[in-house]
Enzyme design. Structure first.
Site, PDB file in Angstrom:
ATOM      1  CB  CYS A  42       0.765   4.051  -1.994  1.00 25.54           C
ATOM      2  SG  CYS A  42       0.607   5.831  -1.949  1.00 25.54           S
ATOM      3  CG  LEU A  43       3.574  -0.120  -3.199  1.00 27.33           C
ATOM      4  CD1 LEU A  43       4.739  -0.943  -3.753  1.00 27.33           C
ATOM      5  CD2 LEU A  43       2.442  -0.119  -4.203  1.00 27.33           C
TER       6      LEU A  43
END
Ligand code: UGA
Length: 458
Positions: free
Chosen positions: A274-275
């Site tokens: 995600c990041l």
């Protein structure tokens, strides 16, 4: 909305499945819709397709209570009150997001609603750049269903902030709920649903526009990544300062209520699906909107260099890595998950192999997924002690409790050259140094010599 609410969840991945089983546990009727029939078969038999604490027990209970059913037939959405879109938005070449799964879900939802007049709120949980709900999802829904908000089809943006490894807890006890829409009635109805779901534990609810909701999700992840890159930057400075230790600095920093203690753990860098994806997408989106986000670029670049510093520390100690045996404890992108996507262990191990080292690794959950990436280029151990056996350096790559419990003497007894590189700051340096183990750690400058230690510290 009450307990008889019927909910469709499109996309049974790391967000959709935990969300669906938590809704089912509360007594709603939940239909999970996914295209992957192998995944559906597993779920229908009560087997979670990925590791997530408590997911297996929630899933088994949901399936056996008949509150939760799964299908690849999206027409089952027709009678639902709420349809959550929680499909993935993978990165495209260049960093922008691929909206194909979101568009497909919107198309399926729209088509399923052609023949009904049941009012439905479509809720976008997938992470999408600002403007997507308004300019992409809504036109598809309206085109495919022939309905609008006037005819009972509403759209809300409701980003998800759950963490892998904490997904069930984060669905049940989130810090906040953000709901964006043009349709104030839809916002109110979705909020009512969450009031029923969370009962006394309803967190603060932010009611806003689609675009603010969408941007909040990116800003949230970007801020978390910024905190980690910031503390890693301080760690890199601390490593060059005798008697400095980033862990102590982070603890002191975190006591300032304006800063807070979370996400200040220095280490090999942030990873995960995600990041990285979200910071890339925010960078590309921002540039396309006419603003060059220098801070986001710096956060990304700091992270890209972080694991390289660890490799340099190893080279400084061992010299050439050719024929050196390196053990790696932790393969997943963090503890309590089997997810290898975006894991720092991938570039780290690839670099060690390229430098001629042999690598043996252990992870409590991610070995099968790691085999898909590394194949037989590395050796996999079935426990941490076998992993470190006869190695010249052991890298701690995740914060697993299992690794925290290993006594320093176990490394001393088993390694060919007792040398531990703590890339997640899980150990007390002095415990290693006092029995003569070479010990380096992210953000640790030279530590005081422990009386009785015969070894040089750095
Ligand atoms: C992240 C966000 O924390 C969630 O709020 C968000 O919903 C999710 O992305 C998402 O967009 O789906 P997640 O990727 O599961 O969640 O994991 P985090 O707990 O945020 O950890 C990310 C990485 O940062 C890990 O590699 C972790 O080891 C690293 N990290 C985290 C640090 O290096 N130091 C810290 O202090 C905290």
């Amino acid at each position: 909305m009450h307990r008889m609410t019927t909910i469709s969840v499109f996309g049974l991945g790391q967000v959709g499945l935990p969300t669906a089983v938590c809704f089912a546990k509360k007594g709603y009727r939940v239909i999970g819709i996914d295209e992957d029939t192998r995944k559906l078969e597993m779920i229908a038999r009560g087997h979670a397709p990925f590791f997530e604490p408590h997911l297996a027990e929630y899933l088994k209970r949901a399936i056996s209570s008949d509150a939760f059913s799964v299908t690849n037939d999206s027409s089952s959405n027709a009678q639902s009150d709420l349809a959550f879109i929680s499909v993935g938005t993978a990165s495209k070449e260049g960093g922008s997001i691929d909206l194909k799964c979101v568009e497909d879900a919107a198309t399926s939802i729209g088509r399923s609603l052609q023949s009904t007049h049941v009012p439905q709120i479509v809720v976008v949980k997938s992470t999408v750049t600002p403007g997507t709900a308004r300019n992409v999802v809504r036109p598809i829904l309206e085109r495919e269903s022939g309905r609008t908000s006037q005819s009972g089809l509403s759209l809300c943006s409701n980003p998800e902030f759950l963490r892998e490894g904490m997904a069930i807890r984060d669905v049940e006890v989130p810090d906040k709920i953000v709901i964006g829409s043009d349709d104030s009635l839809a916002i109110r109805r979705l909020e009512e649903f969450y009031k029923d779901f969370h009962a006394k534990n309803l967190p603060p609810v932010v009611r806003t526009t689609h675009e603010n909701a969408e941007l909040t999700k990116y800003a949230n992840n970007a801020f978390l990544a910024t905190k980690v890159s910031f503390i890693n930057c301080v760690a890199n400075i601390a490593e060059r300062v005798p008697f400095a230790d980033v862990d102590v600095v982070a603890k002191a920093l975190g006591l300032d209520s304006r800063i807070g203690p979370q996400f200040l753990k220095a280490g090999l860098g942030w990873g995960g699906p995600c990041l990285t994806k979200d910071l890339d997408a925010l960078r590309v989106f921002s540039k396309a909107s006419g603003y060059s986000p220098e801070l986001i670029e710096a956060v990304i670049n700091t992270n890209a260099g972080q694991w390289r510093s660890a490799v340099q520390l190893i080279k400084n100690t061992l010299g050439t890595l050719r024929d050196k045996r390196i053990s790696v404890l932790g393969l997943a992108f963090k503890a309590e998950t089997d997810d290898m996507r975006g894991s720092i262990s991938v570039p780290l191990i690839t670099e060690l192999l390229a430098a001629g080292a042999t690598v043996t690794a252990y992870d409590p959950a991610a070995t099968d997924n790691a085999k898909v990436i590394f194949g037989d280029r590395i050796t996999y151990s079935c426990n941490p002690m076998l992993c470190v056996n006869q190695s010249d350096c052991c890298i701690i790559a995740t914060e697993c409790d299992e690794f925290k419990a290993i006594p320093p003497s176990a490394f001393a007894e088993r390694m060919r050259f007792p040398f531990v590189l703590d890339g997640r700051r899980i150990y007390d340096a002095n415990q290693f140094l006092k029995i003569g183990i070479k010990f380096l750690a992210t953000g640790l400058g030279s530590v005081p010599v422990v009386p009785g230690s015969s070894k040089d510290l750095h």
